[in-house]
Write a protein that holds these residues in place. Structure first.
Motif, short mmCIF file in Angstrom:
data_model
loop_
_atom_site.label_atom_id
_atom_site.label_comp_id
_atom_site.label_asym_id
_atom_site.label_seq_id
_atom_site.Cartn_x
_atom_site.Cartn_y
_atom_site.Cartn_z
N VAL A 1 46.92 22.35 -3.86
CA VAL A 1 47.54 21.53 -2.83
C VAL A 1 49.06 21.56 -3.02
O VAL A 1 49.55 21.26 -4.11
CB VAL A 1 47.01 20.07 -2.89
CG1 VAL A 1 47.74 19.19 -1.91
CG2 VAL A 1 45.52 20.03 -2.65
N TYR A 32 34.90 18.60 0.84
CA TYR A 32 36.23 19.15 1.10
C TYR A 32 37.28 18.44 0.27
O TYR A 32 37.05 17.35 -0.26
CB TYR A 32 36.61 19.08 2.58
CG TYR A 32 36.62 17.70 3.20
CD1 TYR A 32 37.68 16.82 2.98
CD2 TYR A 32 35.59 17.28 4.01
CE1 TYR A 32 37.69 15.56 3.55
CE2 TYR A 32 35.59 16.02 4.60
CZ TYR A 32 36.65 15.17 4.36
OH TYR A 32 36.65 13.90 4.92
N GLU A 58 45.28 18.18 6.09
CA GLU A 58 44.60 19.45 5.86
C GLU A 58 43.32 19.22 5.09
O GLU A 58 43.30 18.52 4.08
CB GLU A 58 45.52 20.39 5.07
CG GLU A 58 46.78 20.75 5.79
CD GLU A 58 47.65 21.75 5.03
OE1 GLU A 58 47.22 22.24 3.96
OE2 GLU A 58 48.75 22.04 5.51
N THR A 60 40.32 21.38 3.23
CA THR A 60 39.86 22.67 2.72
C THR A 60 38.41 22.47 2.29
O THR A 60 38.13 21.69 1.37
CB THR A 60 40.71 23.14 1.53
OG1 THR A 60 42.08 23.22 1.95
CG2 THR A 60 40.26 24.51 1.04
N GLU A 105 32.62 27.99 3.14
CA GLU A 105 33.41 27.60 1.98
C GLU A 105 34.80 28.24 2.07
O GLU A 105 34.92 29.41 2.43
CB GLU A 105 32.69 28.05 0.71
CG GLU A 105 33.36 27.60 -0.56
CD GLU A 105 32.60 28.03 -1.81
OE1 GLU A 105 33.19 27.90 -2.89
OE2 GLU A 105 31.46 28.49 -1.70
N LYS A 106 35.82 27.47 1.79
CA LYS A 106 37.24 27.85 1.79
C LYS A 106 37.88 27.84 3.19
O LYS A 106 39.08 28.10 3.32
CB LYS A 106 37.48 29.20 1.11
CG LYS A 106 37.11 29.19 -0.36
CD LYS A 106 37.43 30.50 -1.03
CE LYS A 106 36.96 30.44 -2.48
NZ LYS A 106 37.09 31.70 -3.15
N ASP A 107 37.10 27.55 4.24
CA ASP A 107 37.71 27.38 5.57
C ASP A 107 38.63 26.17 5.55
O ASP A 107 38.44 25.24 4.74
CB ASP A 107 36.64 27.16 6.65
CG ASP A 107 35.99 28.45 7.11
OD1 ASP A 107 36.43 29.53 6.68
OD2 ASP A 107 35.03 28.37 7.89
N ARG A 108 39.62 26.18 6.46
CA ARG A 108 40.57 25.07 6.52
C ARG A 108 40.68 24.53 7.92
O ARG A 108 40.68 25.28 8.90
CB ARG A 108 41.95 25.53 6.04
CG ARG A 108 41.94 25.90 4.56
CD ARG A 108 43.26 26.40 4.10
NE ARG A 108 44.20 25.28 4.09
CZ ARG A 108 45.50 25.42 3.91
NH1 ARG A 108 46.01 26.60 3.74
NH2 ARG A 108 46.28 24.38 3.90
N LYS A 110 43.38 22.12 9.88
CA LYS A 110 44.71 21.54 9.74
C LYS A 110 45.07 20.82 11.03
O LYS A 110 45.01 21.40 12.11
CB LYS A 110 45.74 22.64 9.46
CG LYS A 110 47.14 22.15 9.23
CD LYS A 110 48.06 23.30 8.86
CE LYS A 110 49.47 22.84 8.64
NZ LYS A 110 50.35 23.94 8.28
#
Length: 159
Positions: A1, A32, A58, A60, A105-108, A110
């Motif tokens: 972060v 997340y 955000e 994640t 997994e690991k998508d964001r 924002k």
């Protein structure tokens, strides 16, 4: 972060970051990591909700989540926390939900808010919505009276 980010030549500082854990059948599942960036750091949720200063939230994701589960979770948070802005925010919130899709997994996700404009980026898809009621309602999902978890709210407020 990251400790800070810049939006339209304005530096936003990390107000707080935390882990969303969903308990199911007595087991805690990491969902997340949320990070909240603001112009002026504060531990007061109301100050952040009412401010029209630039802000970025955000998420994640740490696991795969179906679109229906994601939409259901956001809807639950909206219904519990939208407060006096429910009616004015609902049309924009429905548009927001329509843009959500399956998460890997690991998508964001924002959400960047500048005044009444809400920019979002999800799975590489950008979009825009607007309106002070929607802005406040989206922030309240995480900082309202019934957040996903109190631990996450405290972490985002750096308490």
């Amino acid at each position: 972060v990251a400790e800070s980010l810049t939006i339209e030549n304005q530096k936003l500082s990390l107000n707080g970051a935390g882990l969303r854990v969903k308990k199911k059948f007595g087991i805690g599942f990491k969902v997340y990591v949320g990070a909240l960036y603001v112009k002026e750091r504060t531990s007061e949720a109301k100050k952040i909700i009412e401010s029209m200063d630039p802000l970025s939230l955000e998420l994640t994701f740490l696991r795969d989540i179906s679109a229906s589960t994601l939409k259901e979770s956001f809807q639950e948070g909206f219904d519990k926390n939208c407060g006096p802005d429910c009616a004015g925010a609902r049309p924009g919130f429905d548009q927001f939900k329509d843009l959500l899709s399956d998460v890997k997994e690991k998508d964001r996700l924002k959400l960047t808010m500048i005044g009444e404009e809400i920019r979002f980026e999800f799975n590489g898809k950008p979009g825009k919505l607007a309106g002070a009621p929607l802005r406040k309602s989206l922030i309240r999902i995480f900082l309202g009276s019934e957040p996903p978890t109190e631990d996450l709210k405290k972490a985002l407020l750096n308490n």
